[in-house]
Design a protein around this motif. Structure first.
Motif, PDB file in Angstrom:
ATOM      1  N   ASN A  72       2.680   6.882   7.950  1.00 16.25           N
ATOM      2  CA  ASN A  72       3.768   7.263   8.861  1.00 16.25           C
ATOM      3  C   ASN A  72       4.690   8.310   8.255  1.00 16.25           C
ATOM      4  O   ASN A  72       5.878   8.387   8.592  1.00 16.25           O
ATOM      5  CB  ASN A  72       4.591   6.014   9.233  1.00 16.25           C
ATOM      6  CG  ASN A  72       3.786   5.000  10.018  1.00 16.25           C
ATOM      7  OD1 ASN A  72       2.969   5.375  10.861  1.00 16.25           O
ATOM      8  ND2 ASN A  72       3.993   3.720   9.739  1.00 16.25           N
ATOM      9  N   GLY A  73       4.169   9.120   7.350  1.00 17.61           N
ATOM     10  CA  GLY A  73       4.983  10.115   6.680  1.00 17.61           C
ATOM     11  C   GLY A  73       5.398   9.639   5.295  1.00 17.61           C
ATOM     12  O   GLY A  73       5.121   8.513   4.892  1.00 17.61           O
ATOM     13  N   PHE A  74       6.069  10.515   4.586  1.00 16.43           N
ATOM     14  CA  PHE A  74       6.460  10.210   3.207  1.00 16.43           C
ATOM     15  C   PHE A  74       7.475   9.079   3.171  1.00 16.43           C
ATOM     16  O   PHE A  74       8.479   9.096   3.884  1.00 16.43           O
ATOM     17  CB  PHE A  74       7.045  11.456   2.543  1.00 16.43           C
ATOM     18  CG  PHE A  74       7.456  11.230   1.118  1.00 16.43           C
ATOM     19  CD1 PHE A  74       6.501  11.135   0.116  1.00 16.43           C
ATOM     20  CD2 PHE A  74       8.789  11.092   0.789  1.00 16.43           C
ATOM     21  CE1 PHE A  74       6.881  10.919  -1.199  1.00 16.43           C
ATOM     22  CE2 PHE A  74       9.182  10.882  -0.527  1.00 16.43           C
ATOM     23  CZ  PHE A  74       8.225  10.802  -1.515  1.00 16.43           C
ATOM     24  N   ASP A  75       7.203   8.086   2.341  1.00 19.35           N
ATOM     25  CA  ASP A  75       8.073   6.927   2.207  1.00 19.35           C
ATOM     26  C   ASP A  75       8.309   6.668   0.721  1.00 19.35           C
ATOM     27  O   ASP A  75       7.387   6.272   0.002  1.00 19.35           O
ATOM     28  CB  ASP A  75       7.434   5.700   2.858  1.00 19.35           C
ATOM     29  CG  ASP A  75       8.349   4.480   2.821  1.00 19.35           C
ATOM     30  OD1 ASP A  75       9.487   4.603   2.353  1.00 19.35           O
ATOM     31  OD2 ASP A  75       7.911   3.393   3.257  1.00 19.35           O
ATOM     32  N   PRO A  76       9.540   6.901   0.214  1.00 11.14           N
ATOM     33  CA  PRO A  76       9.793   6.697  -1.229  1.00 11.14           C
ATOM     34  C   PRO A  76       9.508   5.272  -1.692  1.00 11.14           C
ATOM     35  O   PRO A  76       9.119   5.069  -2.846  1.00 11.14           O
ATOM     36  CB  PRO A  76      11.283   7.042  -1.369  1.00 11.14           C
ATOM     37  CG  PRO A  76      11.599   7.907  -0.191  1.00 11.14           C
ATOM     38  CD  PRO A  76      10.719   7.417   0.915  1.00 11.14           C
ATOM     39  N   LEU A  77       9.697   4.278  -0.811  1.00 12.83           N
ATOM     40  CA  LEU A  77       9.445   2.899  -1.215  1.00 12.83           C
ATOM     41  C   LEU A  77       7.987   2.673  -1.607  1.00 12.83           C
ATOM     42  O   LEU A  77       7.690   1.853  -2.471  1.00 12.83           O
ATOM     43  CB  LEU A  77       9.837   1.944  -0.086  1.00 12.83           C
ATOM     44  CG  LEU A  77      11.340   1.694   0.134  1.00 12.83           C
ATOM     45  CD1 LEU A  77      11.543   0.777   1.336  1.00 12.83           C
ATOM     46  CD2 LEU A  77      11.969   1.097  -1.118  1.00 12.83           C
ATOM     47  N   GLN A  78       7.088   3.403  -0.948  1.00 10.27           N
ATOM     48  CA  GLN A  78       5.668   3.221  -1.239  1.00 10.27           C
ATOM     49  C   GLN A  78       5.260   3.819  -2.587  1.00 10.27           C
ATOM     50  O   GLN A  78       4.150   3.570  -3.057  1.00 10.27           O
ATOM     51  CB  GLN A  78       4.828   3.836  -0.116  1.00 10.27           C
ATOM     52  CG  GLN A  78       5.026   3.165   1.227  1.00 10.27           C
ATOM     53  CD  GLN A  78       4.093   3.710   2.293  1.00 10.27           C
ATOM     54  OE1 GLN A  78       3.022   4.228   1.995  1.00 10.27           O
ATOM     55  NE2 GLN A  78       4.499   3.607   3.554  1.00 10.27           N
ATOM     56  N   VAL A 128      -7.438   6.880 -11.070  1.00  8.02           N
ATOM     57  CA  VAL A 128      -8.251   6.510  -9.909  1.00  8.02           C
ATOM     58  C   VAL A 128      -7.998   5.061  -9.510  1.00  8.02           C
ATOM     59  O   VAL A 128      -7.890   4.730  -8.318  1.00  8.02           O
ATOM     60  CB  VAL A 128      -9.746   6.740 -10.212  1.00  8.02           C
ATOM     61  CG1 VAL A 128     -10.597   6.323  -9.026  1.00  8.02           C
ATOM     62  CG2 VAL A 128      -9.995   8.191 -10.566  1.00  8.02           C
ATOM     63  N   VAL A 129      -7.874   4.175 -10.499  1.00  8.99           N
ATOM     64  CA  VAL A 129      -7.686   2.752 -10.215  1.00  8.99           C
ATOM     65  C   VAL A 129      -6.393   2.525  -9.445  1.00  8.99           C
ATOM     66  O   VAL A 129      -6.361   1.789  -8.450  1.00  8.99           O
ATOM     67  CB  VAL A 129      -7.687   1.938 -11.527  1.00  8.99           C
ATOM     68  CG1 VAL A 129      -7.311   0.494 -11.262  1.00  8.99           C
ATOM     69  CG2 VAL A 129      -9.051   2.019 -12.200  1.00  8.99           C
ATOM     70  N   VAL A 130      -5.311   3.156  -9.895  1.00 10.41           N
ATOM     71  CA  VAL A 130      -4.012   2.970  -9.252  1.00 10.41           C
ATOM     72  C   VAL A 130      -4.030   3.544  -7.835  1.00 10.41           C
ATOM     73  O   VAL A 130      -3.560   2.900  -6.883  1.00 10.41           O
ATOM     74  CB  VAL A 130      -2.901   3.622 -10.094  1.00 10.41           C
ATOM     75  CG1 VAL A 130      -1.550   3.536  -9.367  1.00 10.41           C
ATOM     76  CG2 VAL A 130      -2.809   2.944 -11.453  1.00 10.41           C
ATOM     77  N   TYR A 169      -3.512   5.158  -2.164  1.00  9.66           N
ATOM     78  CA  TYR A 169      -2.741   6.392  -2.249  1.00  9.66           C
ATOM     79  C   TYR A 169      -3.687   7.580  -2.167  1.00  9.66           C
ATOM     80  O   TYR A 169      -4.653   7.670  -2.925  1.00  9.66           O
ATOM     81  CB  TYR A 169      -1.949   6.425  -3.558  1.00  9.66           C
ATOM     82  CG  TYR A 169      -0.960   7.567  -3.645  1.00  9.66           C
ATOM     83  CD1 TYR A 169       0.248   7.511  -2.964  1.00  9.66           C
ATOM     84  CD2 TYR A 169      -1.240   8.690  -4.409  1.00  9.66           C
ATOM     85  CE1 TYR A 169       1.152   8.544  -3.043  1.00  9.66           C
ATOM     86  CE2 TYR A 169      -0.334   9.730  -4.503  1.00  9.66           C
ATOM     87  CZ  TYR A 169       0.866   9.649  -3.818  1.00  9.66           C
ATOM     88  OH  TYR A 169       1.759  10.702  -3.895  1.00  9.66           O
ATOM     89  N   LYS A 170      -3.405   8.494  -1.274  1.00  8.95           N
ATOM     90  CA  LYS A 170      -4.290   9.636  -1.045  1.00  8.95           C
ATOM     91  C   LYS A 170      -4.002  10.732  -2.061  1.00  8.95           C
ATOM     92  O   LYS A 170      -3.367  11.739  -1.780  1.00  8.95           O
ATOM     93  CB  LYS A 170      -4.103  10.170   0.376  1.00  8.95           C
ATOM     94  CG  LYS A 170      -4.338   9.137   1.464  1.00  8.95           C
ATOM     95  CD  LYS A 170      -5.757   8.607   1.452  1.00  8.95           C
ATOM     96  CE  LYS A 170      -6.015   7.630   2.585  1.00  8.95           C
ATOM     97  NZ  LYS A 170      -7.381   7.088   2.567  1.00  8.95           N
ATOM     98  N   GLY A 171      -4.512  10.526  -3.283  1.00 10.05           N
ATOM     99  CA  GLY A 171      -4.279  11.473  -4.352  1.00 10.05           C
ATOM    100  C   GLY A 171      -5.550  12.139  -4.832  1.00 10.05           C
ATOM    101  O   GLY A 171      -6.644  11.934  -4.288  1.00 10.05           O
ATOM    102  N   THR A 177       0.845  -1.192   0.000  1.00  6.60           N
ATOM    103  CA  THR A 177       0.000   0.000   0.000  1.00  6.60           C
ATOM    104  C   THR A 177       0.881   1.242   0.000  1.00  6.60           C
ATOM    105  O   THR A 177       2.063   1.191   0.347  1.00  6.60           O
ATOM    106  CB  THR A 177      -0.933   0.030   1.220  1.00  6.60           C
ATOM    107  OG1 THR A 177      -0.141   0.035   2.414  1.00  6.60           O
ATOM    108  CG2 THR A 177      -1.850  -1.172   1.225  1.00  6.60           C
ATOM    109  N   SER A 178       0.273   2.346  -0.383  1.00  4.91           N
ATOM    110  CA  SER A 178       0.994   3.626  -0.437  1.00  4.91           C
ATOM    111  C   SER A 178       0.226   4.701   0.308  1.00  4.91           C
ATOM    112  O   SER A 178       0.101   5.839  -0.156  1.00  4.91           O
ATOM    113  CB  SER A 178       1.213   4.032  -1.896  1.00  4.91           C
ATOM    114  OG  SER A 178       1.869   3.016  -2.615  1.00  4.91           O
ATOM    115  N   ALA A 179      -0.295   4.358   1.479  1.00  8.76           N
ATOM    116  CA  ALA A 179      -1.101   5.308   2.242  1.00  8.76           C
ATOM    117  C   ALA A 179      -0.267   6.397   2.896  1.00  8.76           C
ATOM    118  O   ALA A 179      -0.801   7.430   3.306  1.00  8.76           O
ATOM    119  CB  ALA A 179      -1.901   4.559   3.313  1.00  8.76           C
TER     120      ALA A 179
END
Length: 310
Positions: free
Chosen positions: A170-176, A251-253, A259-261, A165-167
């Motif tokens: 816990n703050g910005f995480d490049p791996l996500q 939207v799908v991705v 991901y909160k986009g 997940t890329s939520a």
């Protein structure tokens, strides 16, 4: 040149004004439905009338539109029904998240697709051209949700080296960001590559390319100075259009990877009938679309001097 830019800016402003009127008429023409969305279906008629009077919905339509337009221009989008906070507090962070995702997608997509397209177009019909073309068609034909599942199965469940997940809880995480960027690049790289390849193949048959080669100019210099610049006009158009796709078409991705986009926000606003949030998202999306096309038209004048002279 300046007159051309001013004409494009005037057309941009006129387009935005027309779209704002359309959005207003579609979503706020019936004040009663607005009151129901804001107060809920179980509110009384008296409560709705009091709310309409307090918020100026009993004024003439033209006055309501001008007041609404003035608030939009100043960044006052109203209060979100879903989040119970001003729309701007939700909109701008989500828009910034999508901008980050789009930046890294473009950082990989543009050099990769242009390089592959140029390599394929330089030697039309060669083995390299066929290999790149077939790979491009295959990647473009796989939808985002399928590639997201496939890549997650490999890197999340199989190898266990990437988060699923890329939520960013816990703050910005490049791996996500790696998996969402991989999915978007995998889907779009074939399309841009094919456009670049077709444009480059056409340019390579032009008389000035043959003349440059016959003059003994080194072939890499012919490609970079004479071929690539003229071949960039169609890919440039496609790349500028991808900005609109990366804004609201992913939207799908964003939903798949939590991901909160901006795209996920637009979907959430639509599902919850958050009228003020929908209005803000629509106006921002149209503004970005019109602005990118204006920048594309201006960019043409630098890629093709003949347009600038005209």
């Amino acid at each position: 040149m300046l007159s051309f830019i001013f004409r494009r800016l005037a057309l941009t402003a006129a387009t935005m004004l027309a779209v704002s009127l359309l959005v207003f008429l579609l979503l706020e023409l019936n004040p009663g439905s607005v009151a129901v969305k804001v107060l809920g279906p179980y509110s009384s008629e008296e409560q709705r009338q009091l709310w309409l009077e307090a918020n100026g919905y009993l004024n003439p339509l033209w006055q309501r539109y001008l007041e609404w337009l003035g608030r939009m221009v100043t960044g006052d989008f109203g209060e979100s029904i879903r989040f119970k906070v001003p729309v701007a507090e939700v909109l701008w962070p989500r828009l910034w998240n999508t901008a980050i995702l789009a930046f890294w997608t473009f950082a990989v997509l543009i050099p990769l697709s242009l390089t592959l397209g140029v390599l394929a177009g330089m030697r039309e019909g060669s083995r390299l051209d066929r290999a790149i073309s077939i790979t491009s068609i295959i990647t473009t034909s796989i939808p985002e949700f399928a590639s997201a599942v496939f890549l997650s199965a490999i890197f999340v469940f199989g190898l266990g080296i990437l988060p699923g997940t890329s939520a960013m809880s816990n703050g910005f995480d490049p791996l996500q960001l790696i998996l969402p960027v991989m999915v978007l690049v995998l889907y779009d790289v074939g399309y841009v590559t094919r456009m670049t390849r077709a444009s480059m193949a056409e340019v390579m048959t032009a008389p000035y390319i043959r003349t440059a080669v016959l003059k003994g100019i080194p072939f890499p210099r012919v490609i970079l100075r004479h071929g690539l610049r003229n071949a960039l006009i169609p890919p440039f158009t496609v790349i500028m259009l991808q900005i609109n796709w990366l804004l609201s078409g992913v939207v799908v991705v964003e939903f798949f990877f939590a991901y909160k986009g901006f795209g996920a926000l637009l979907l959430e606003a639509s599902l919850n009938q958050d009228i003020y949030l929908i209005q803000a998202c629509a106006m921002v999306a149209v503004f970005v679309a019109v602005t990118t096309q204006t920048l594309a038209d201006i960019g043409y004048t630098y890629l093709n001097p003949r347009i600038r002279l005209q």
